[in-house]
Each structure stands twice: as C-alpha cells, then as structure tokens.
Design a protein around this motif. Structure first.
Motif, PDB file in Angstrom:
ATOM      1  N   GLY A   1       1.505  17.680   0.746  1.00 35.24           N
ATOM      2  CA  GLY A   1       2.097  18.558   0.361  1.00 35.24           C
ATOM      3  C   GLY A   1       1.896  19.887   1.462  1.00 35.24           C
ATOM      4  O   GLY A   1       0.949  20.048   2.305  1.00 35.24           O
ATOM      5  N   GLU A   2       2.759  20.997   0.938  1.00 36.93           N
ATOM      6  CA  GLU A   2       2.774  22.195   1.823  1.00 36.93           C
ATOM      7  C   GLU A   2       1.601  23.152   1.582  1.00 36.93           C
ATOM      8  O   GLU A   2       1.305  24.132   2.384  1.00 36.93           O
ATOM      9  N   THR A   3       1.023  23.156   0.503  1.00 38.35           N
ATOM     10  CA  THR A   3      -0.036  24.200   0.292  1.00 38.35           C
ATOM     11  C   THR A   3      -1.064  24.511   1.194  1.00 38.35           C
ATOM     12  O   THR A   3      -1.500  25.591   1.481  1.00 38.35           O
ATOM     13  N   HIS A   4      -1.729  23.309   1.892  1.00 38.10           N
ATOM     14  CA  HIS A   4      -2.842  23.478   2.805  1.00 38.10           C
ATOM     15  C   HIS A   4      -2.265  23.604   4.244  1.00 38.10           C
ATOM     16  O   HIS A   4      -3.051  23.400   5.091  1.00 38.10           O
ATOM     17  N   THR A   5      -0.907  23.530   4.463  1.00 37.78           N
ATOM     18  CA  THR A   5      -0.391  23.695   5.751  1.00 37.78           C
ATOM     19  C   THR A   5      -0.832  25.021   6.468  1.00 37.78           C
ATOM     20  O   THR A   5      -1.274  26.081   5.872  1.00 37.78           O
ATOM     21  N   ALA A   6      -0.953  25.052   7.880  1.00 36.71           N
ATOM     22  CA  ALA A   6      -1.550  26.367   8.638  1.00 36.71           C
ATOM     23  C   ALA A   6      -0.325  27.440   8.307  1.00 36.71           C
ATOM     24  O   ALA A   6      -0.674  28.792   7.788  1.00 36.71           O
ATOM     25  N   TRP A   7       0.975  27.074   8.031  1.00 36.06           N
ATOM     26  CA  TRP A   7       2.079  27.827   7.343  1.00 36.06           C
ATOM     27  C   TRP A   7       1.494  28.681   6.223  1.00 36.06           C
ATOM     28  O   TRP A   7       2.088  30.031   6.255  1.00 36.06           O
ATOM     29  N   ASN A   8       0.893  28.181   5.452  1.00 33.06           N
ATOM     30  CA  ASN A   8       0.668  28.919   4.108  1.00 33.06           C
ATOM     31  C   ASN A   8      -0.893  29.382   3.898  1.00 33.06           C
ATOM     32  O   ASN A   8      -1.178  30.083   2.948  1.00 33.06           O
ATOM     33  N   LEU A   9      -1.569  29.350   5.125  1.00 38.45           N
ATOM     34  CA  LEU A   9      -2.805  30.091   5.202  1.00 38.45           C
ATOM     35  C   LEU A   9      -2.799  31.453   5.178  1.00 38.45           C
ATOM     36  O   LEU A   9      -1.768  31.923   5.913  1.00 38.45           O
ATOM     37  N   PRO A  10      -3.377  32.315   4.208  1.00 39.31           N
ATOM     38  CA  PRO A  10      -3.236  33.664   4.362  1.00 39.31           C
ATOM     39  C   PRO A  10      -3.425  34.418   5.731  1.00 39.31           C
ATOM     40  O   PRO A  10      -2.544  35.228   6.053  1.00 39.31           O
ATOM     41  N   ASN A  11      -4.168  33.732   6.715  1.00 42.68           N
ATOM     42  CA  ASN A  11      -4.341  34.456   8.064  1.00 42.68           C
ATOM     43  C   ASN A  11      -3.282  34.016   9.181  1.00 42.68           C
ATOM     44  O   ASN A  11      -3.096  34.656  10.208  1.00 42.68           O
ATOM     45  N   PHE A  12      -2.289  33.399   8.529  1.00 41.26           N
ATOM     46  CA  PHE A  12      -1.116  32.823   9.415  1.00 41.26           C
ATOM     47  C   PHE A  12       0.179  33.564   8.890  1.00 41.26           C
ATOM     48  O   PHE A  12       1.184  33.225   9.008  1.00 41.26           O
TER      49      PHE A  12
ATOM     50  N   VAL B   1       1.023  12.755   4.368  1.00 38.14           N
ATOM     51  CA  VAL B   1       0.143  11.911   4.537  1.00 38.14           C
ATOM     52  C   VAL B   1      -0.405  11.760   2.965  1.00 38.14           C
ATOM     53  O   VAL B   1      -0.613  12.869   2.374  1.00 38.14           O
ATOM     54  N   PRO B   2      -0.968  10.379   2.535  1.00 31.35           N
ATOM     55  CA  PRO B   2      -1.577  10.536   1.301  1.00 31.35           C
ATOM     56  C   PRO B   2      -2.978  10.774   1.273  1.00 31.35           C
ATOM     57  O   PRO B   2      -3.884  10.127   0.787  1.00 31.35           O
ATOM     58  N   ILE B   3      -3.390  11.966   1.503  1.00 31.19           N
ATOM     59  CA  ILE B   3      -4.745  12.751   1.410  1.00 31.19           C
ATOM     60  C   ILE B   3      -4.583  14.100   0.960  1.00 31.19           C
ATOM     61  O   ILE B   3      -3.217  14.568   1.064  1.00 31.19           O
ATOM     62  N   PRO B   4      -5.683  14.718   0.562  1.00 33.75           N
ATOM     63  CA  PRO B   4      -5.479  16.150  -0.140  1.00 33.75           C
ATOM     64  C   PRO B   4      -4.893  17.152   0.861  1.00 33.75           C
ATOM     65  O   PRO B   4      -4.337  18.008   0.204  1.00 33.75           O
ATOM     66  N   ARG B   5      -5.200  16.907   2.091  1.00 28.86           N
ATOM     67  CA  ARG B   5      -4.442  18.004   3.240  1.00 28.86           C
ATOM     68  C   ARG B   5      -3.523  17.313   4.213  1.00 28.86           C
ATOM     69  O   ARG B   5      -4.161  16.250   4.549  1.00 28.86           O
ATOM     70  N   PRO B   6      -2.725  18.320   4.786  1.00 29.26           N
ATOM     71  CA  PRO B   6      -2.024  17.635   5.641  1.00 29.26           C
ATOM     72  C   PRO B   6      -3.022  17.151   6.968  1.00 29.26           C
ATOM     73  O   PRO B   6      -3.877  17.769   7.260  1.00 29.26           O
TER      74      PRO B   6
ATOM     75  N   GLY C   1       7.500   5.941   2.263  1.00 28.15           N
ATOM     76  CA  GLY C   1       8.615   6.949   2.100  1.00 28.15           C
ATOM     77  C   GLY C   1       8.715   7.607   3.456  1.00 28.15           C
ATOM     78  O   GLY C   1       8.033   7.643   4.416  1.00 28.15           O
ATOM     79  N   PRO C   2       9.848   8.799   3.518  1.00 25.70           N
ATOM     80  CA  PRO C   2       9.756   9.640   4.461  1.00 25.70           C
ATOM     81  C   PRO C   2       8.601  10.439   4.633  1.00 25.70           C
ATOM     82  O   PRO C   2       7.966  11.067   3.772  1.00 25.70           O
ATOM     83  N   HIS C   3       8.052  10.659   5.997  1.00 21.77           N
ATOM     84  CA  HIS C   3       7.217  11.702   6.004  1.00 21.77           C
ATOM     85  C   HIS C   3       7.697  12.824   6.942  1.00 21.77           C
ATOM     86  O   HIS C   3       8.479  12.671   7.932  1.00 21.77           O
ATOM     87  N   ARG C   4       7.540  13.950   6.698  1.00 23.25           N
ATOM     88  CA  ARG C   4       7.892  15.187   7.295  1.00 23.25           C
ATOM     89  C   ARG C   4       6.774  15.857   8.292  1.00 23.25           C
ATOM     90  O   ARG C   4       5.633  16.087   7.983  1.00 23.25           O
ATOM     91  N   TYR C   5       7.051  16.277   9.637  1.00 17.24           N
ATOM     92  CA  TYR C   5       6.234  16.441  10.697  1.00 17.24           C
ATOM     93  C   TYR C   5       6.696  17.700  10.966  1.00 17.24           C
ATOM     94  O   TYR C   5       7.870  18.001  11.414  1.00 17.24           O
TER      95      TYR C   5
ATOM     96  N   LEU D   1       0.634  -1.087  -0.135  1.00 17.92           N
ATOM     97  CA  LEU D   1       0.152   0.019  -0.046  1.00 17.92           C
ATOM     98  C   LEU D   1       0.788   1.210  -0.075  1.00 17.92           C
ATOM     99  O   LEU D   1       0.638   2.248  -0.693  1.00 17.92           O
ATOM    100  N   GLY D   2       1.955   1.212   0.960  1.00 15.79           N
ATOM    101  CA  GLY D   2       2.966   2.562   0.785  1.00 15.79           C
ATOM    102  C   GLY D   2       3.387   2.553  -0.566  1.00 15.79           C
ATOM    103  O   GLY D   2       3.578   3.866  -0.928  1.00 15.79           O
ATOM    104  N   ARG D   3       4.008   1.574  -1.157  1.00 15.99           N
ATOM    105  CA  ARG D   3       4.504   1.766  -2.517  1.00 15.99           C
ATOM    106  C   ARG D   3       3.471   2.342  -3.499  1.00 15.99           C
ATOM    107  O   ARG D   3       3.799   3.101  -4.077  1.00 15.99           O
ATOM    108  N   LEU D   4       2.369   1.707  -3.648  1.00 20.50           N
ATOM    109  CA  LEU D   4       1.196   2.204  -4.351  1.00 20.50           C
ATOM    110  C   LEU D   4       1.119   3.717  -4.219  1.00 20.50           C
ATOM    111  O   LEU D   4       0.758   4.348  -5.172  1.00 20.50           O
ATOM    112  N   LEU D   5       0.822   4.152  -2.959  1.00 26.64           N
ATOM    113  CA  LEU D   5       0.616   5.452  -2.618  1.00 26.64           C
ATOM    114  C   LEU D   5       1.983   6.622  -2.612  1.00 26.64           C
ATOM    115  O   LEU D   5       1.818   7.700  -2.081  1.00 26.64           O
ATOM    116  N   HIS D   6       2.827   5.928  -2.930  1.00 27.21           N
ATOM    117  CA  HIS D   6       4.247   6.451  -2.794  1.00 27.21           C
ATOM    118  C   HIS D   6       4.101   7.918  -3.263  1.00 27.21           C
ATOM    119  O   HIS D   6       4.608   9.016  -2.651  1.00 27.21           O
TER     120      HIS D   6
END
Length: 190
Positions: free
Chosen positions: A14-25, A83-88, A138-142, A4-9
């Motif tokens: 990604g970073e697009t929807h992190t709190a860090w990239n929200l306009p209000n932050f 994580v292999p979903i649309p948002r972190p 693969g590696p996950h960044r926290y 499963l991990g290899r299939l979802l590799h």
C-alpha cells in the motif's frame, strides 16, 4: 507461482509507507513527471521489466516540468506499492543534478548511469530494477516519485554515506525541505 500469487492476492504494502507519504517529503505537488514510454496509470512495456521475466531492465525515459527556484538536488524513488510485504519495495533510488532536465532510457543503470545521475542502494541492489511481480498476484503499481530538494543529500544520519545507506534509512533522514514533487505510476501484471 500462480498459486502463491492467488494466495497473497489481498496482501499489499500500500501507499502508507511510500516516500510520498513520509512527513519529511511533504511539499507542493507542482512537478509533472512524464515518460514517453507509458502514461500515468498505463501498463509498462516489457523492455522496462526485469530480465527474469524476459524484460531488459531498461529504466524508462523520464521528464519533468521546470523545477522550483532553489532546487539543489533531485531525489528519484521508484517503489512497488503492491508487493506482498509490509512496506513498498524500493526498485530504484537516485540523486539527480537539477541541470539534467530529463533522463533518457537506461539512465538509471548501476553500471553506466546517465549524466548527472548518482545511483544509490535500493531494496533489490543498485540501479533500476524493473517489474517482476509474482504470477497471479494481480496488477502491481510502480510509482516513480521525484522530489526537488533545497539541499544536497550527502549521508544518512550524518554518519553513513548516502551511497552505502539502506533505502529506508536514507529516506527517513532526509531533512532538506521539499520545494516541489511529482509522480508517475506504471502498472505491470503477470
């Protein structure tokens, strides 16, 4: 699980929807967030990983440089951006009294938070939830993101208390200007 991990590799939030990239932050990146348990970009020790992979689910030590004048509250967001979903996935969300100065290991526990720490809901539950990435993915960044806010966060949308709000709902309604921010990234792979 390795298959499963290899299939979802190649599927990662990604970073697009992190709190860090929200306009209000958005705000000056003048805080330095560190841990004596791992360096920025380094592998997180197993004790900070989830119990399901034989870790202790122990939140790491965190320290930060002096806060900007006028800081009313700190908001800490811990997100798995691989994580292999649309948002972190939000692994921890907490409000911290600015007088706290640092967090000792375990201070983000839902059962016994450290002094000055108010635990909010995360994607997984309450309190700190350590890494437990899919085997073979693969590696996950926290990413540990710390925001110095000019006002106290009491609710999401003015109706739902902060303690009950879903993490993304709370993050999208924070309107207090960010006086400073900093981040630290830990990595874990199975």
């Amino acid at each position: 699980m390795t298959l499963l991990g290899r299939l979802l590799h190649h599927r990662r939030a990604g970073e697009t929807h992190t709190a860090w990239n929200l306009p209000n932050f958005q705000g000056p990146e003048q805080l330095t967030l560190t841990s004596r348990d791992f360096g920025d970009g380094d592998t997180m020790p197993l004790k900070h990983c989830a119990k399901q992979i034989d870790g202790d689910d122990l939140s790491p030590h965190l320290a930060w440089t002096p806060l900007p004048p006028g800081t009313a509250q700190l908001l800490l967001v811990v997100e798995d951006i691989d994580v292999p979903i649309p948002r972190p996935a939000v692994h921890c969300l907490a409000l911290i009294d600015p007088a706290t100065g640092h967090l000792e290991p375990g201070a983000l526990s839902a059962r016994q938070p450290g002094p000055g720490v108010r635990i909010l809901r995360s994607t997984i539950g309450r309190g700190y939830h350590g890494p437990a990435p899919i085997k073979g993915h693969g590696p996950h960044r926290y990413v540990f993101e710390l925001f110095a806010l000019s006002a106290v966060v009491d609710s999401a949308s003015g109706t739902t208390p902060a303690d009950r709000a879903r993490p993304r709902a709370l993050l999208s309604t924070v309107t207090a200007p960010v006086l400073g921010r900093g981040r630290l990234t830990g990595v874990y792979e199975r």
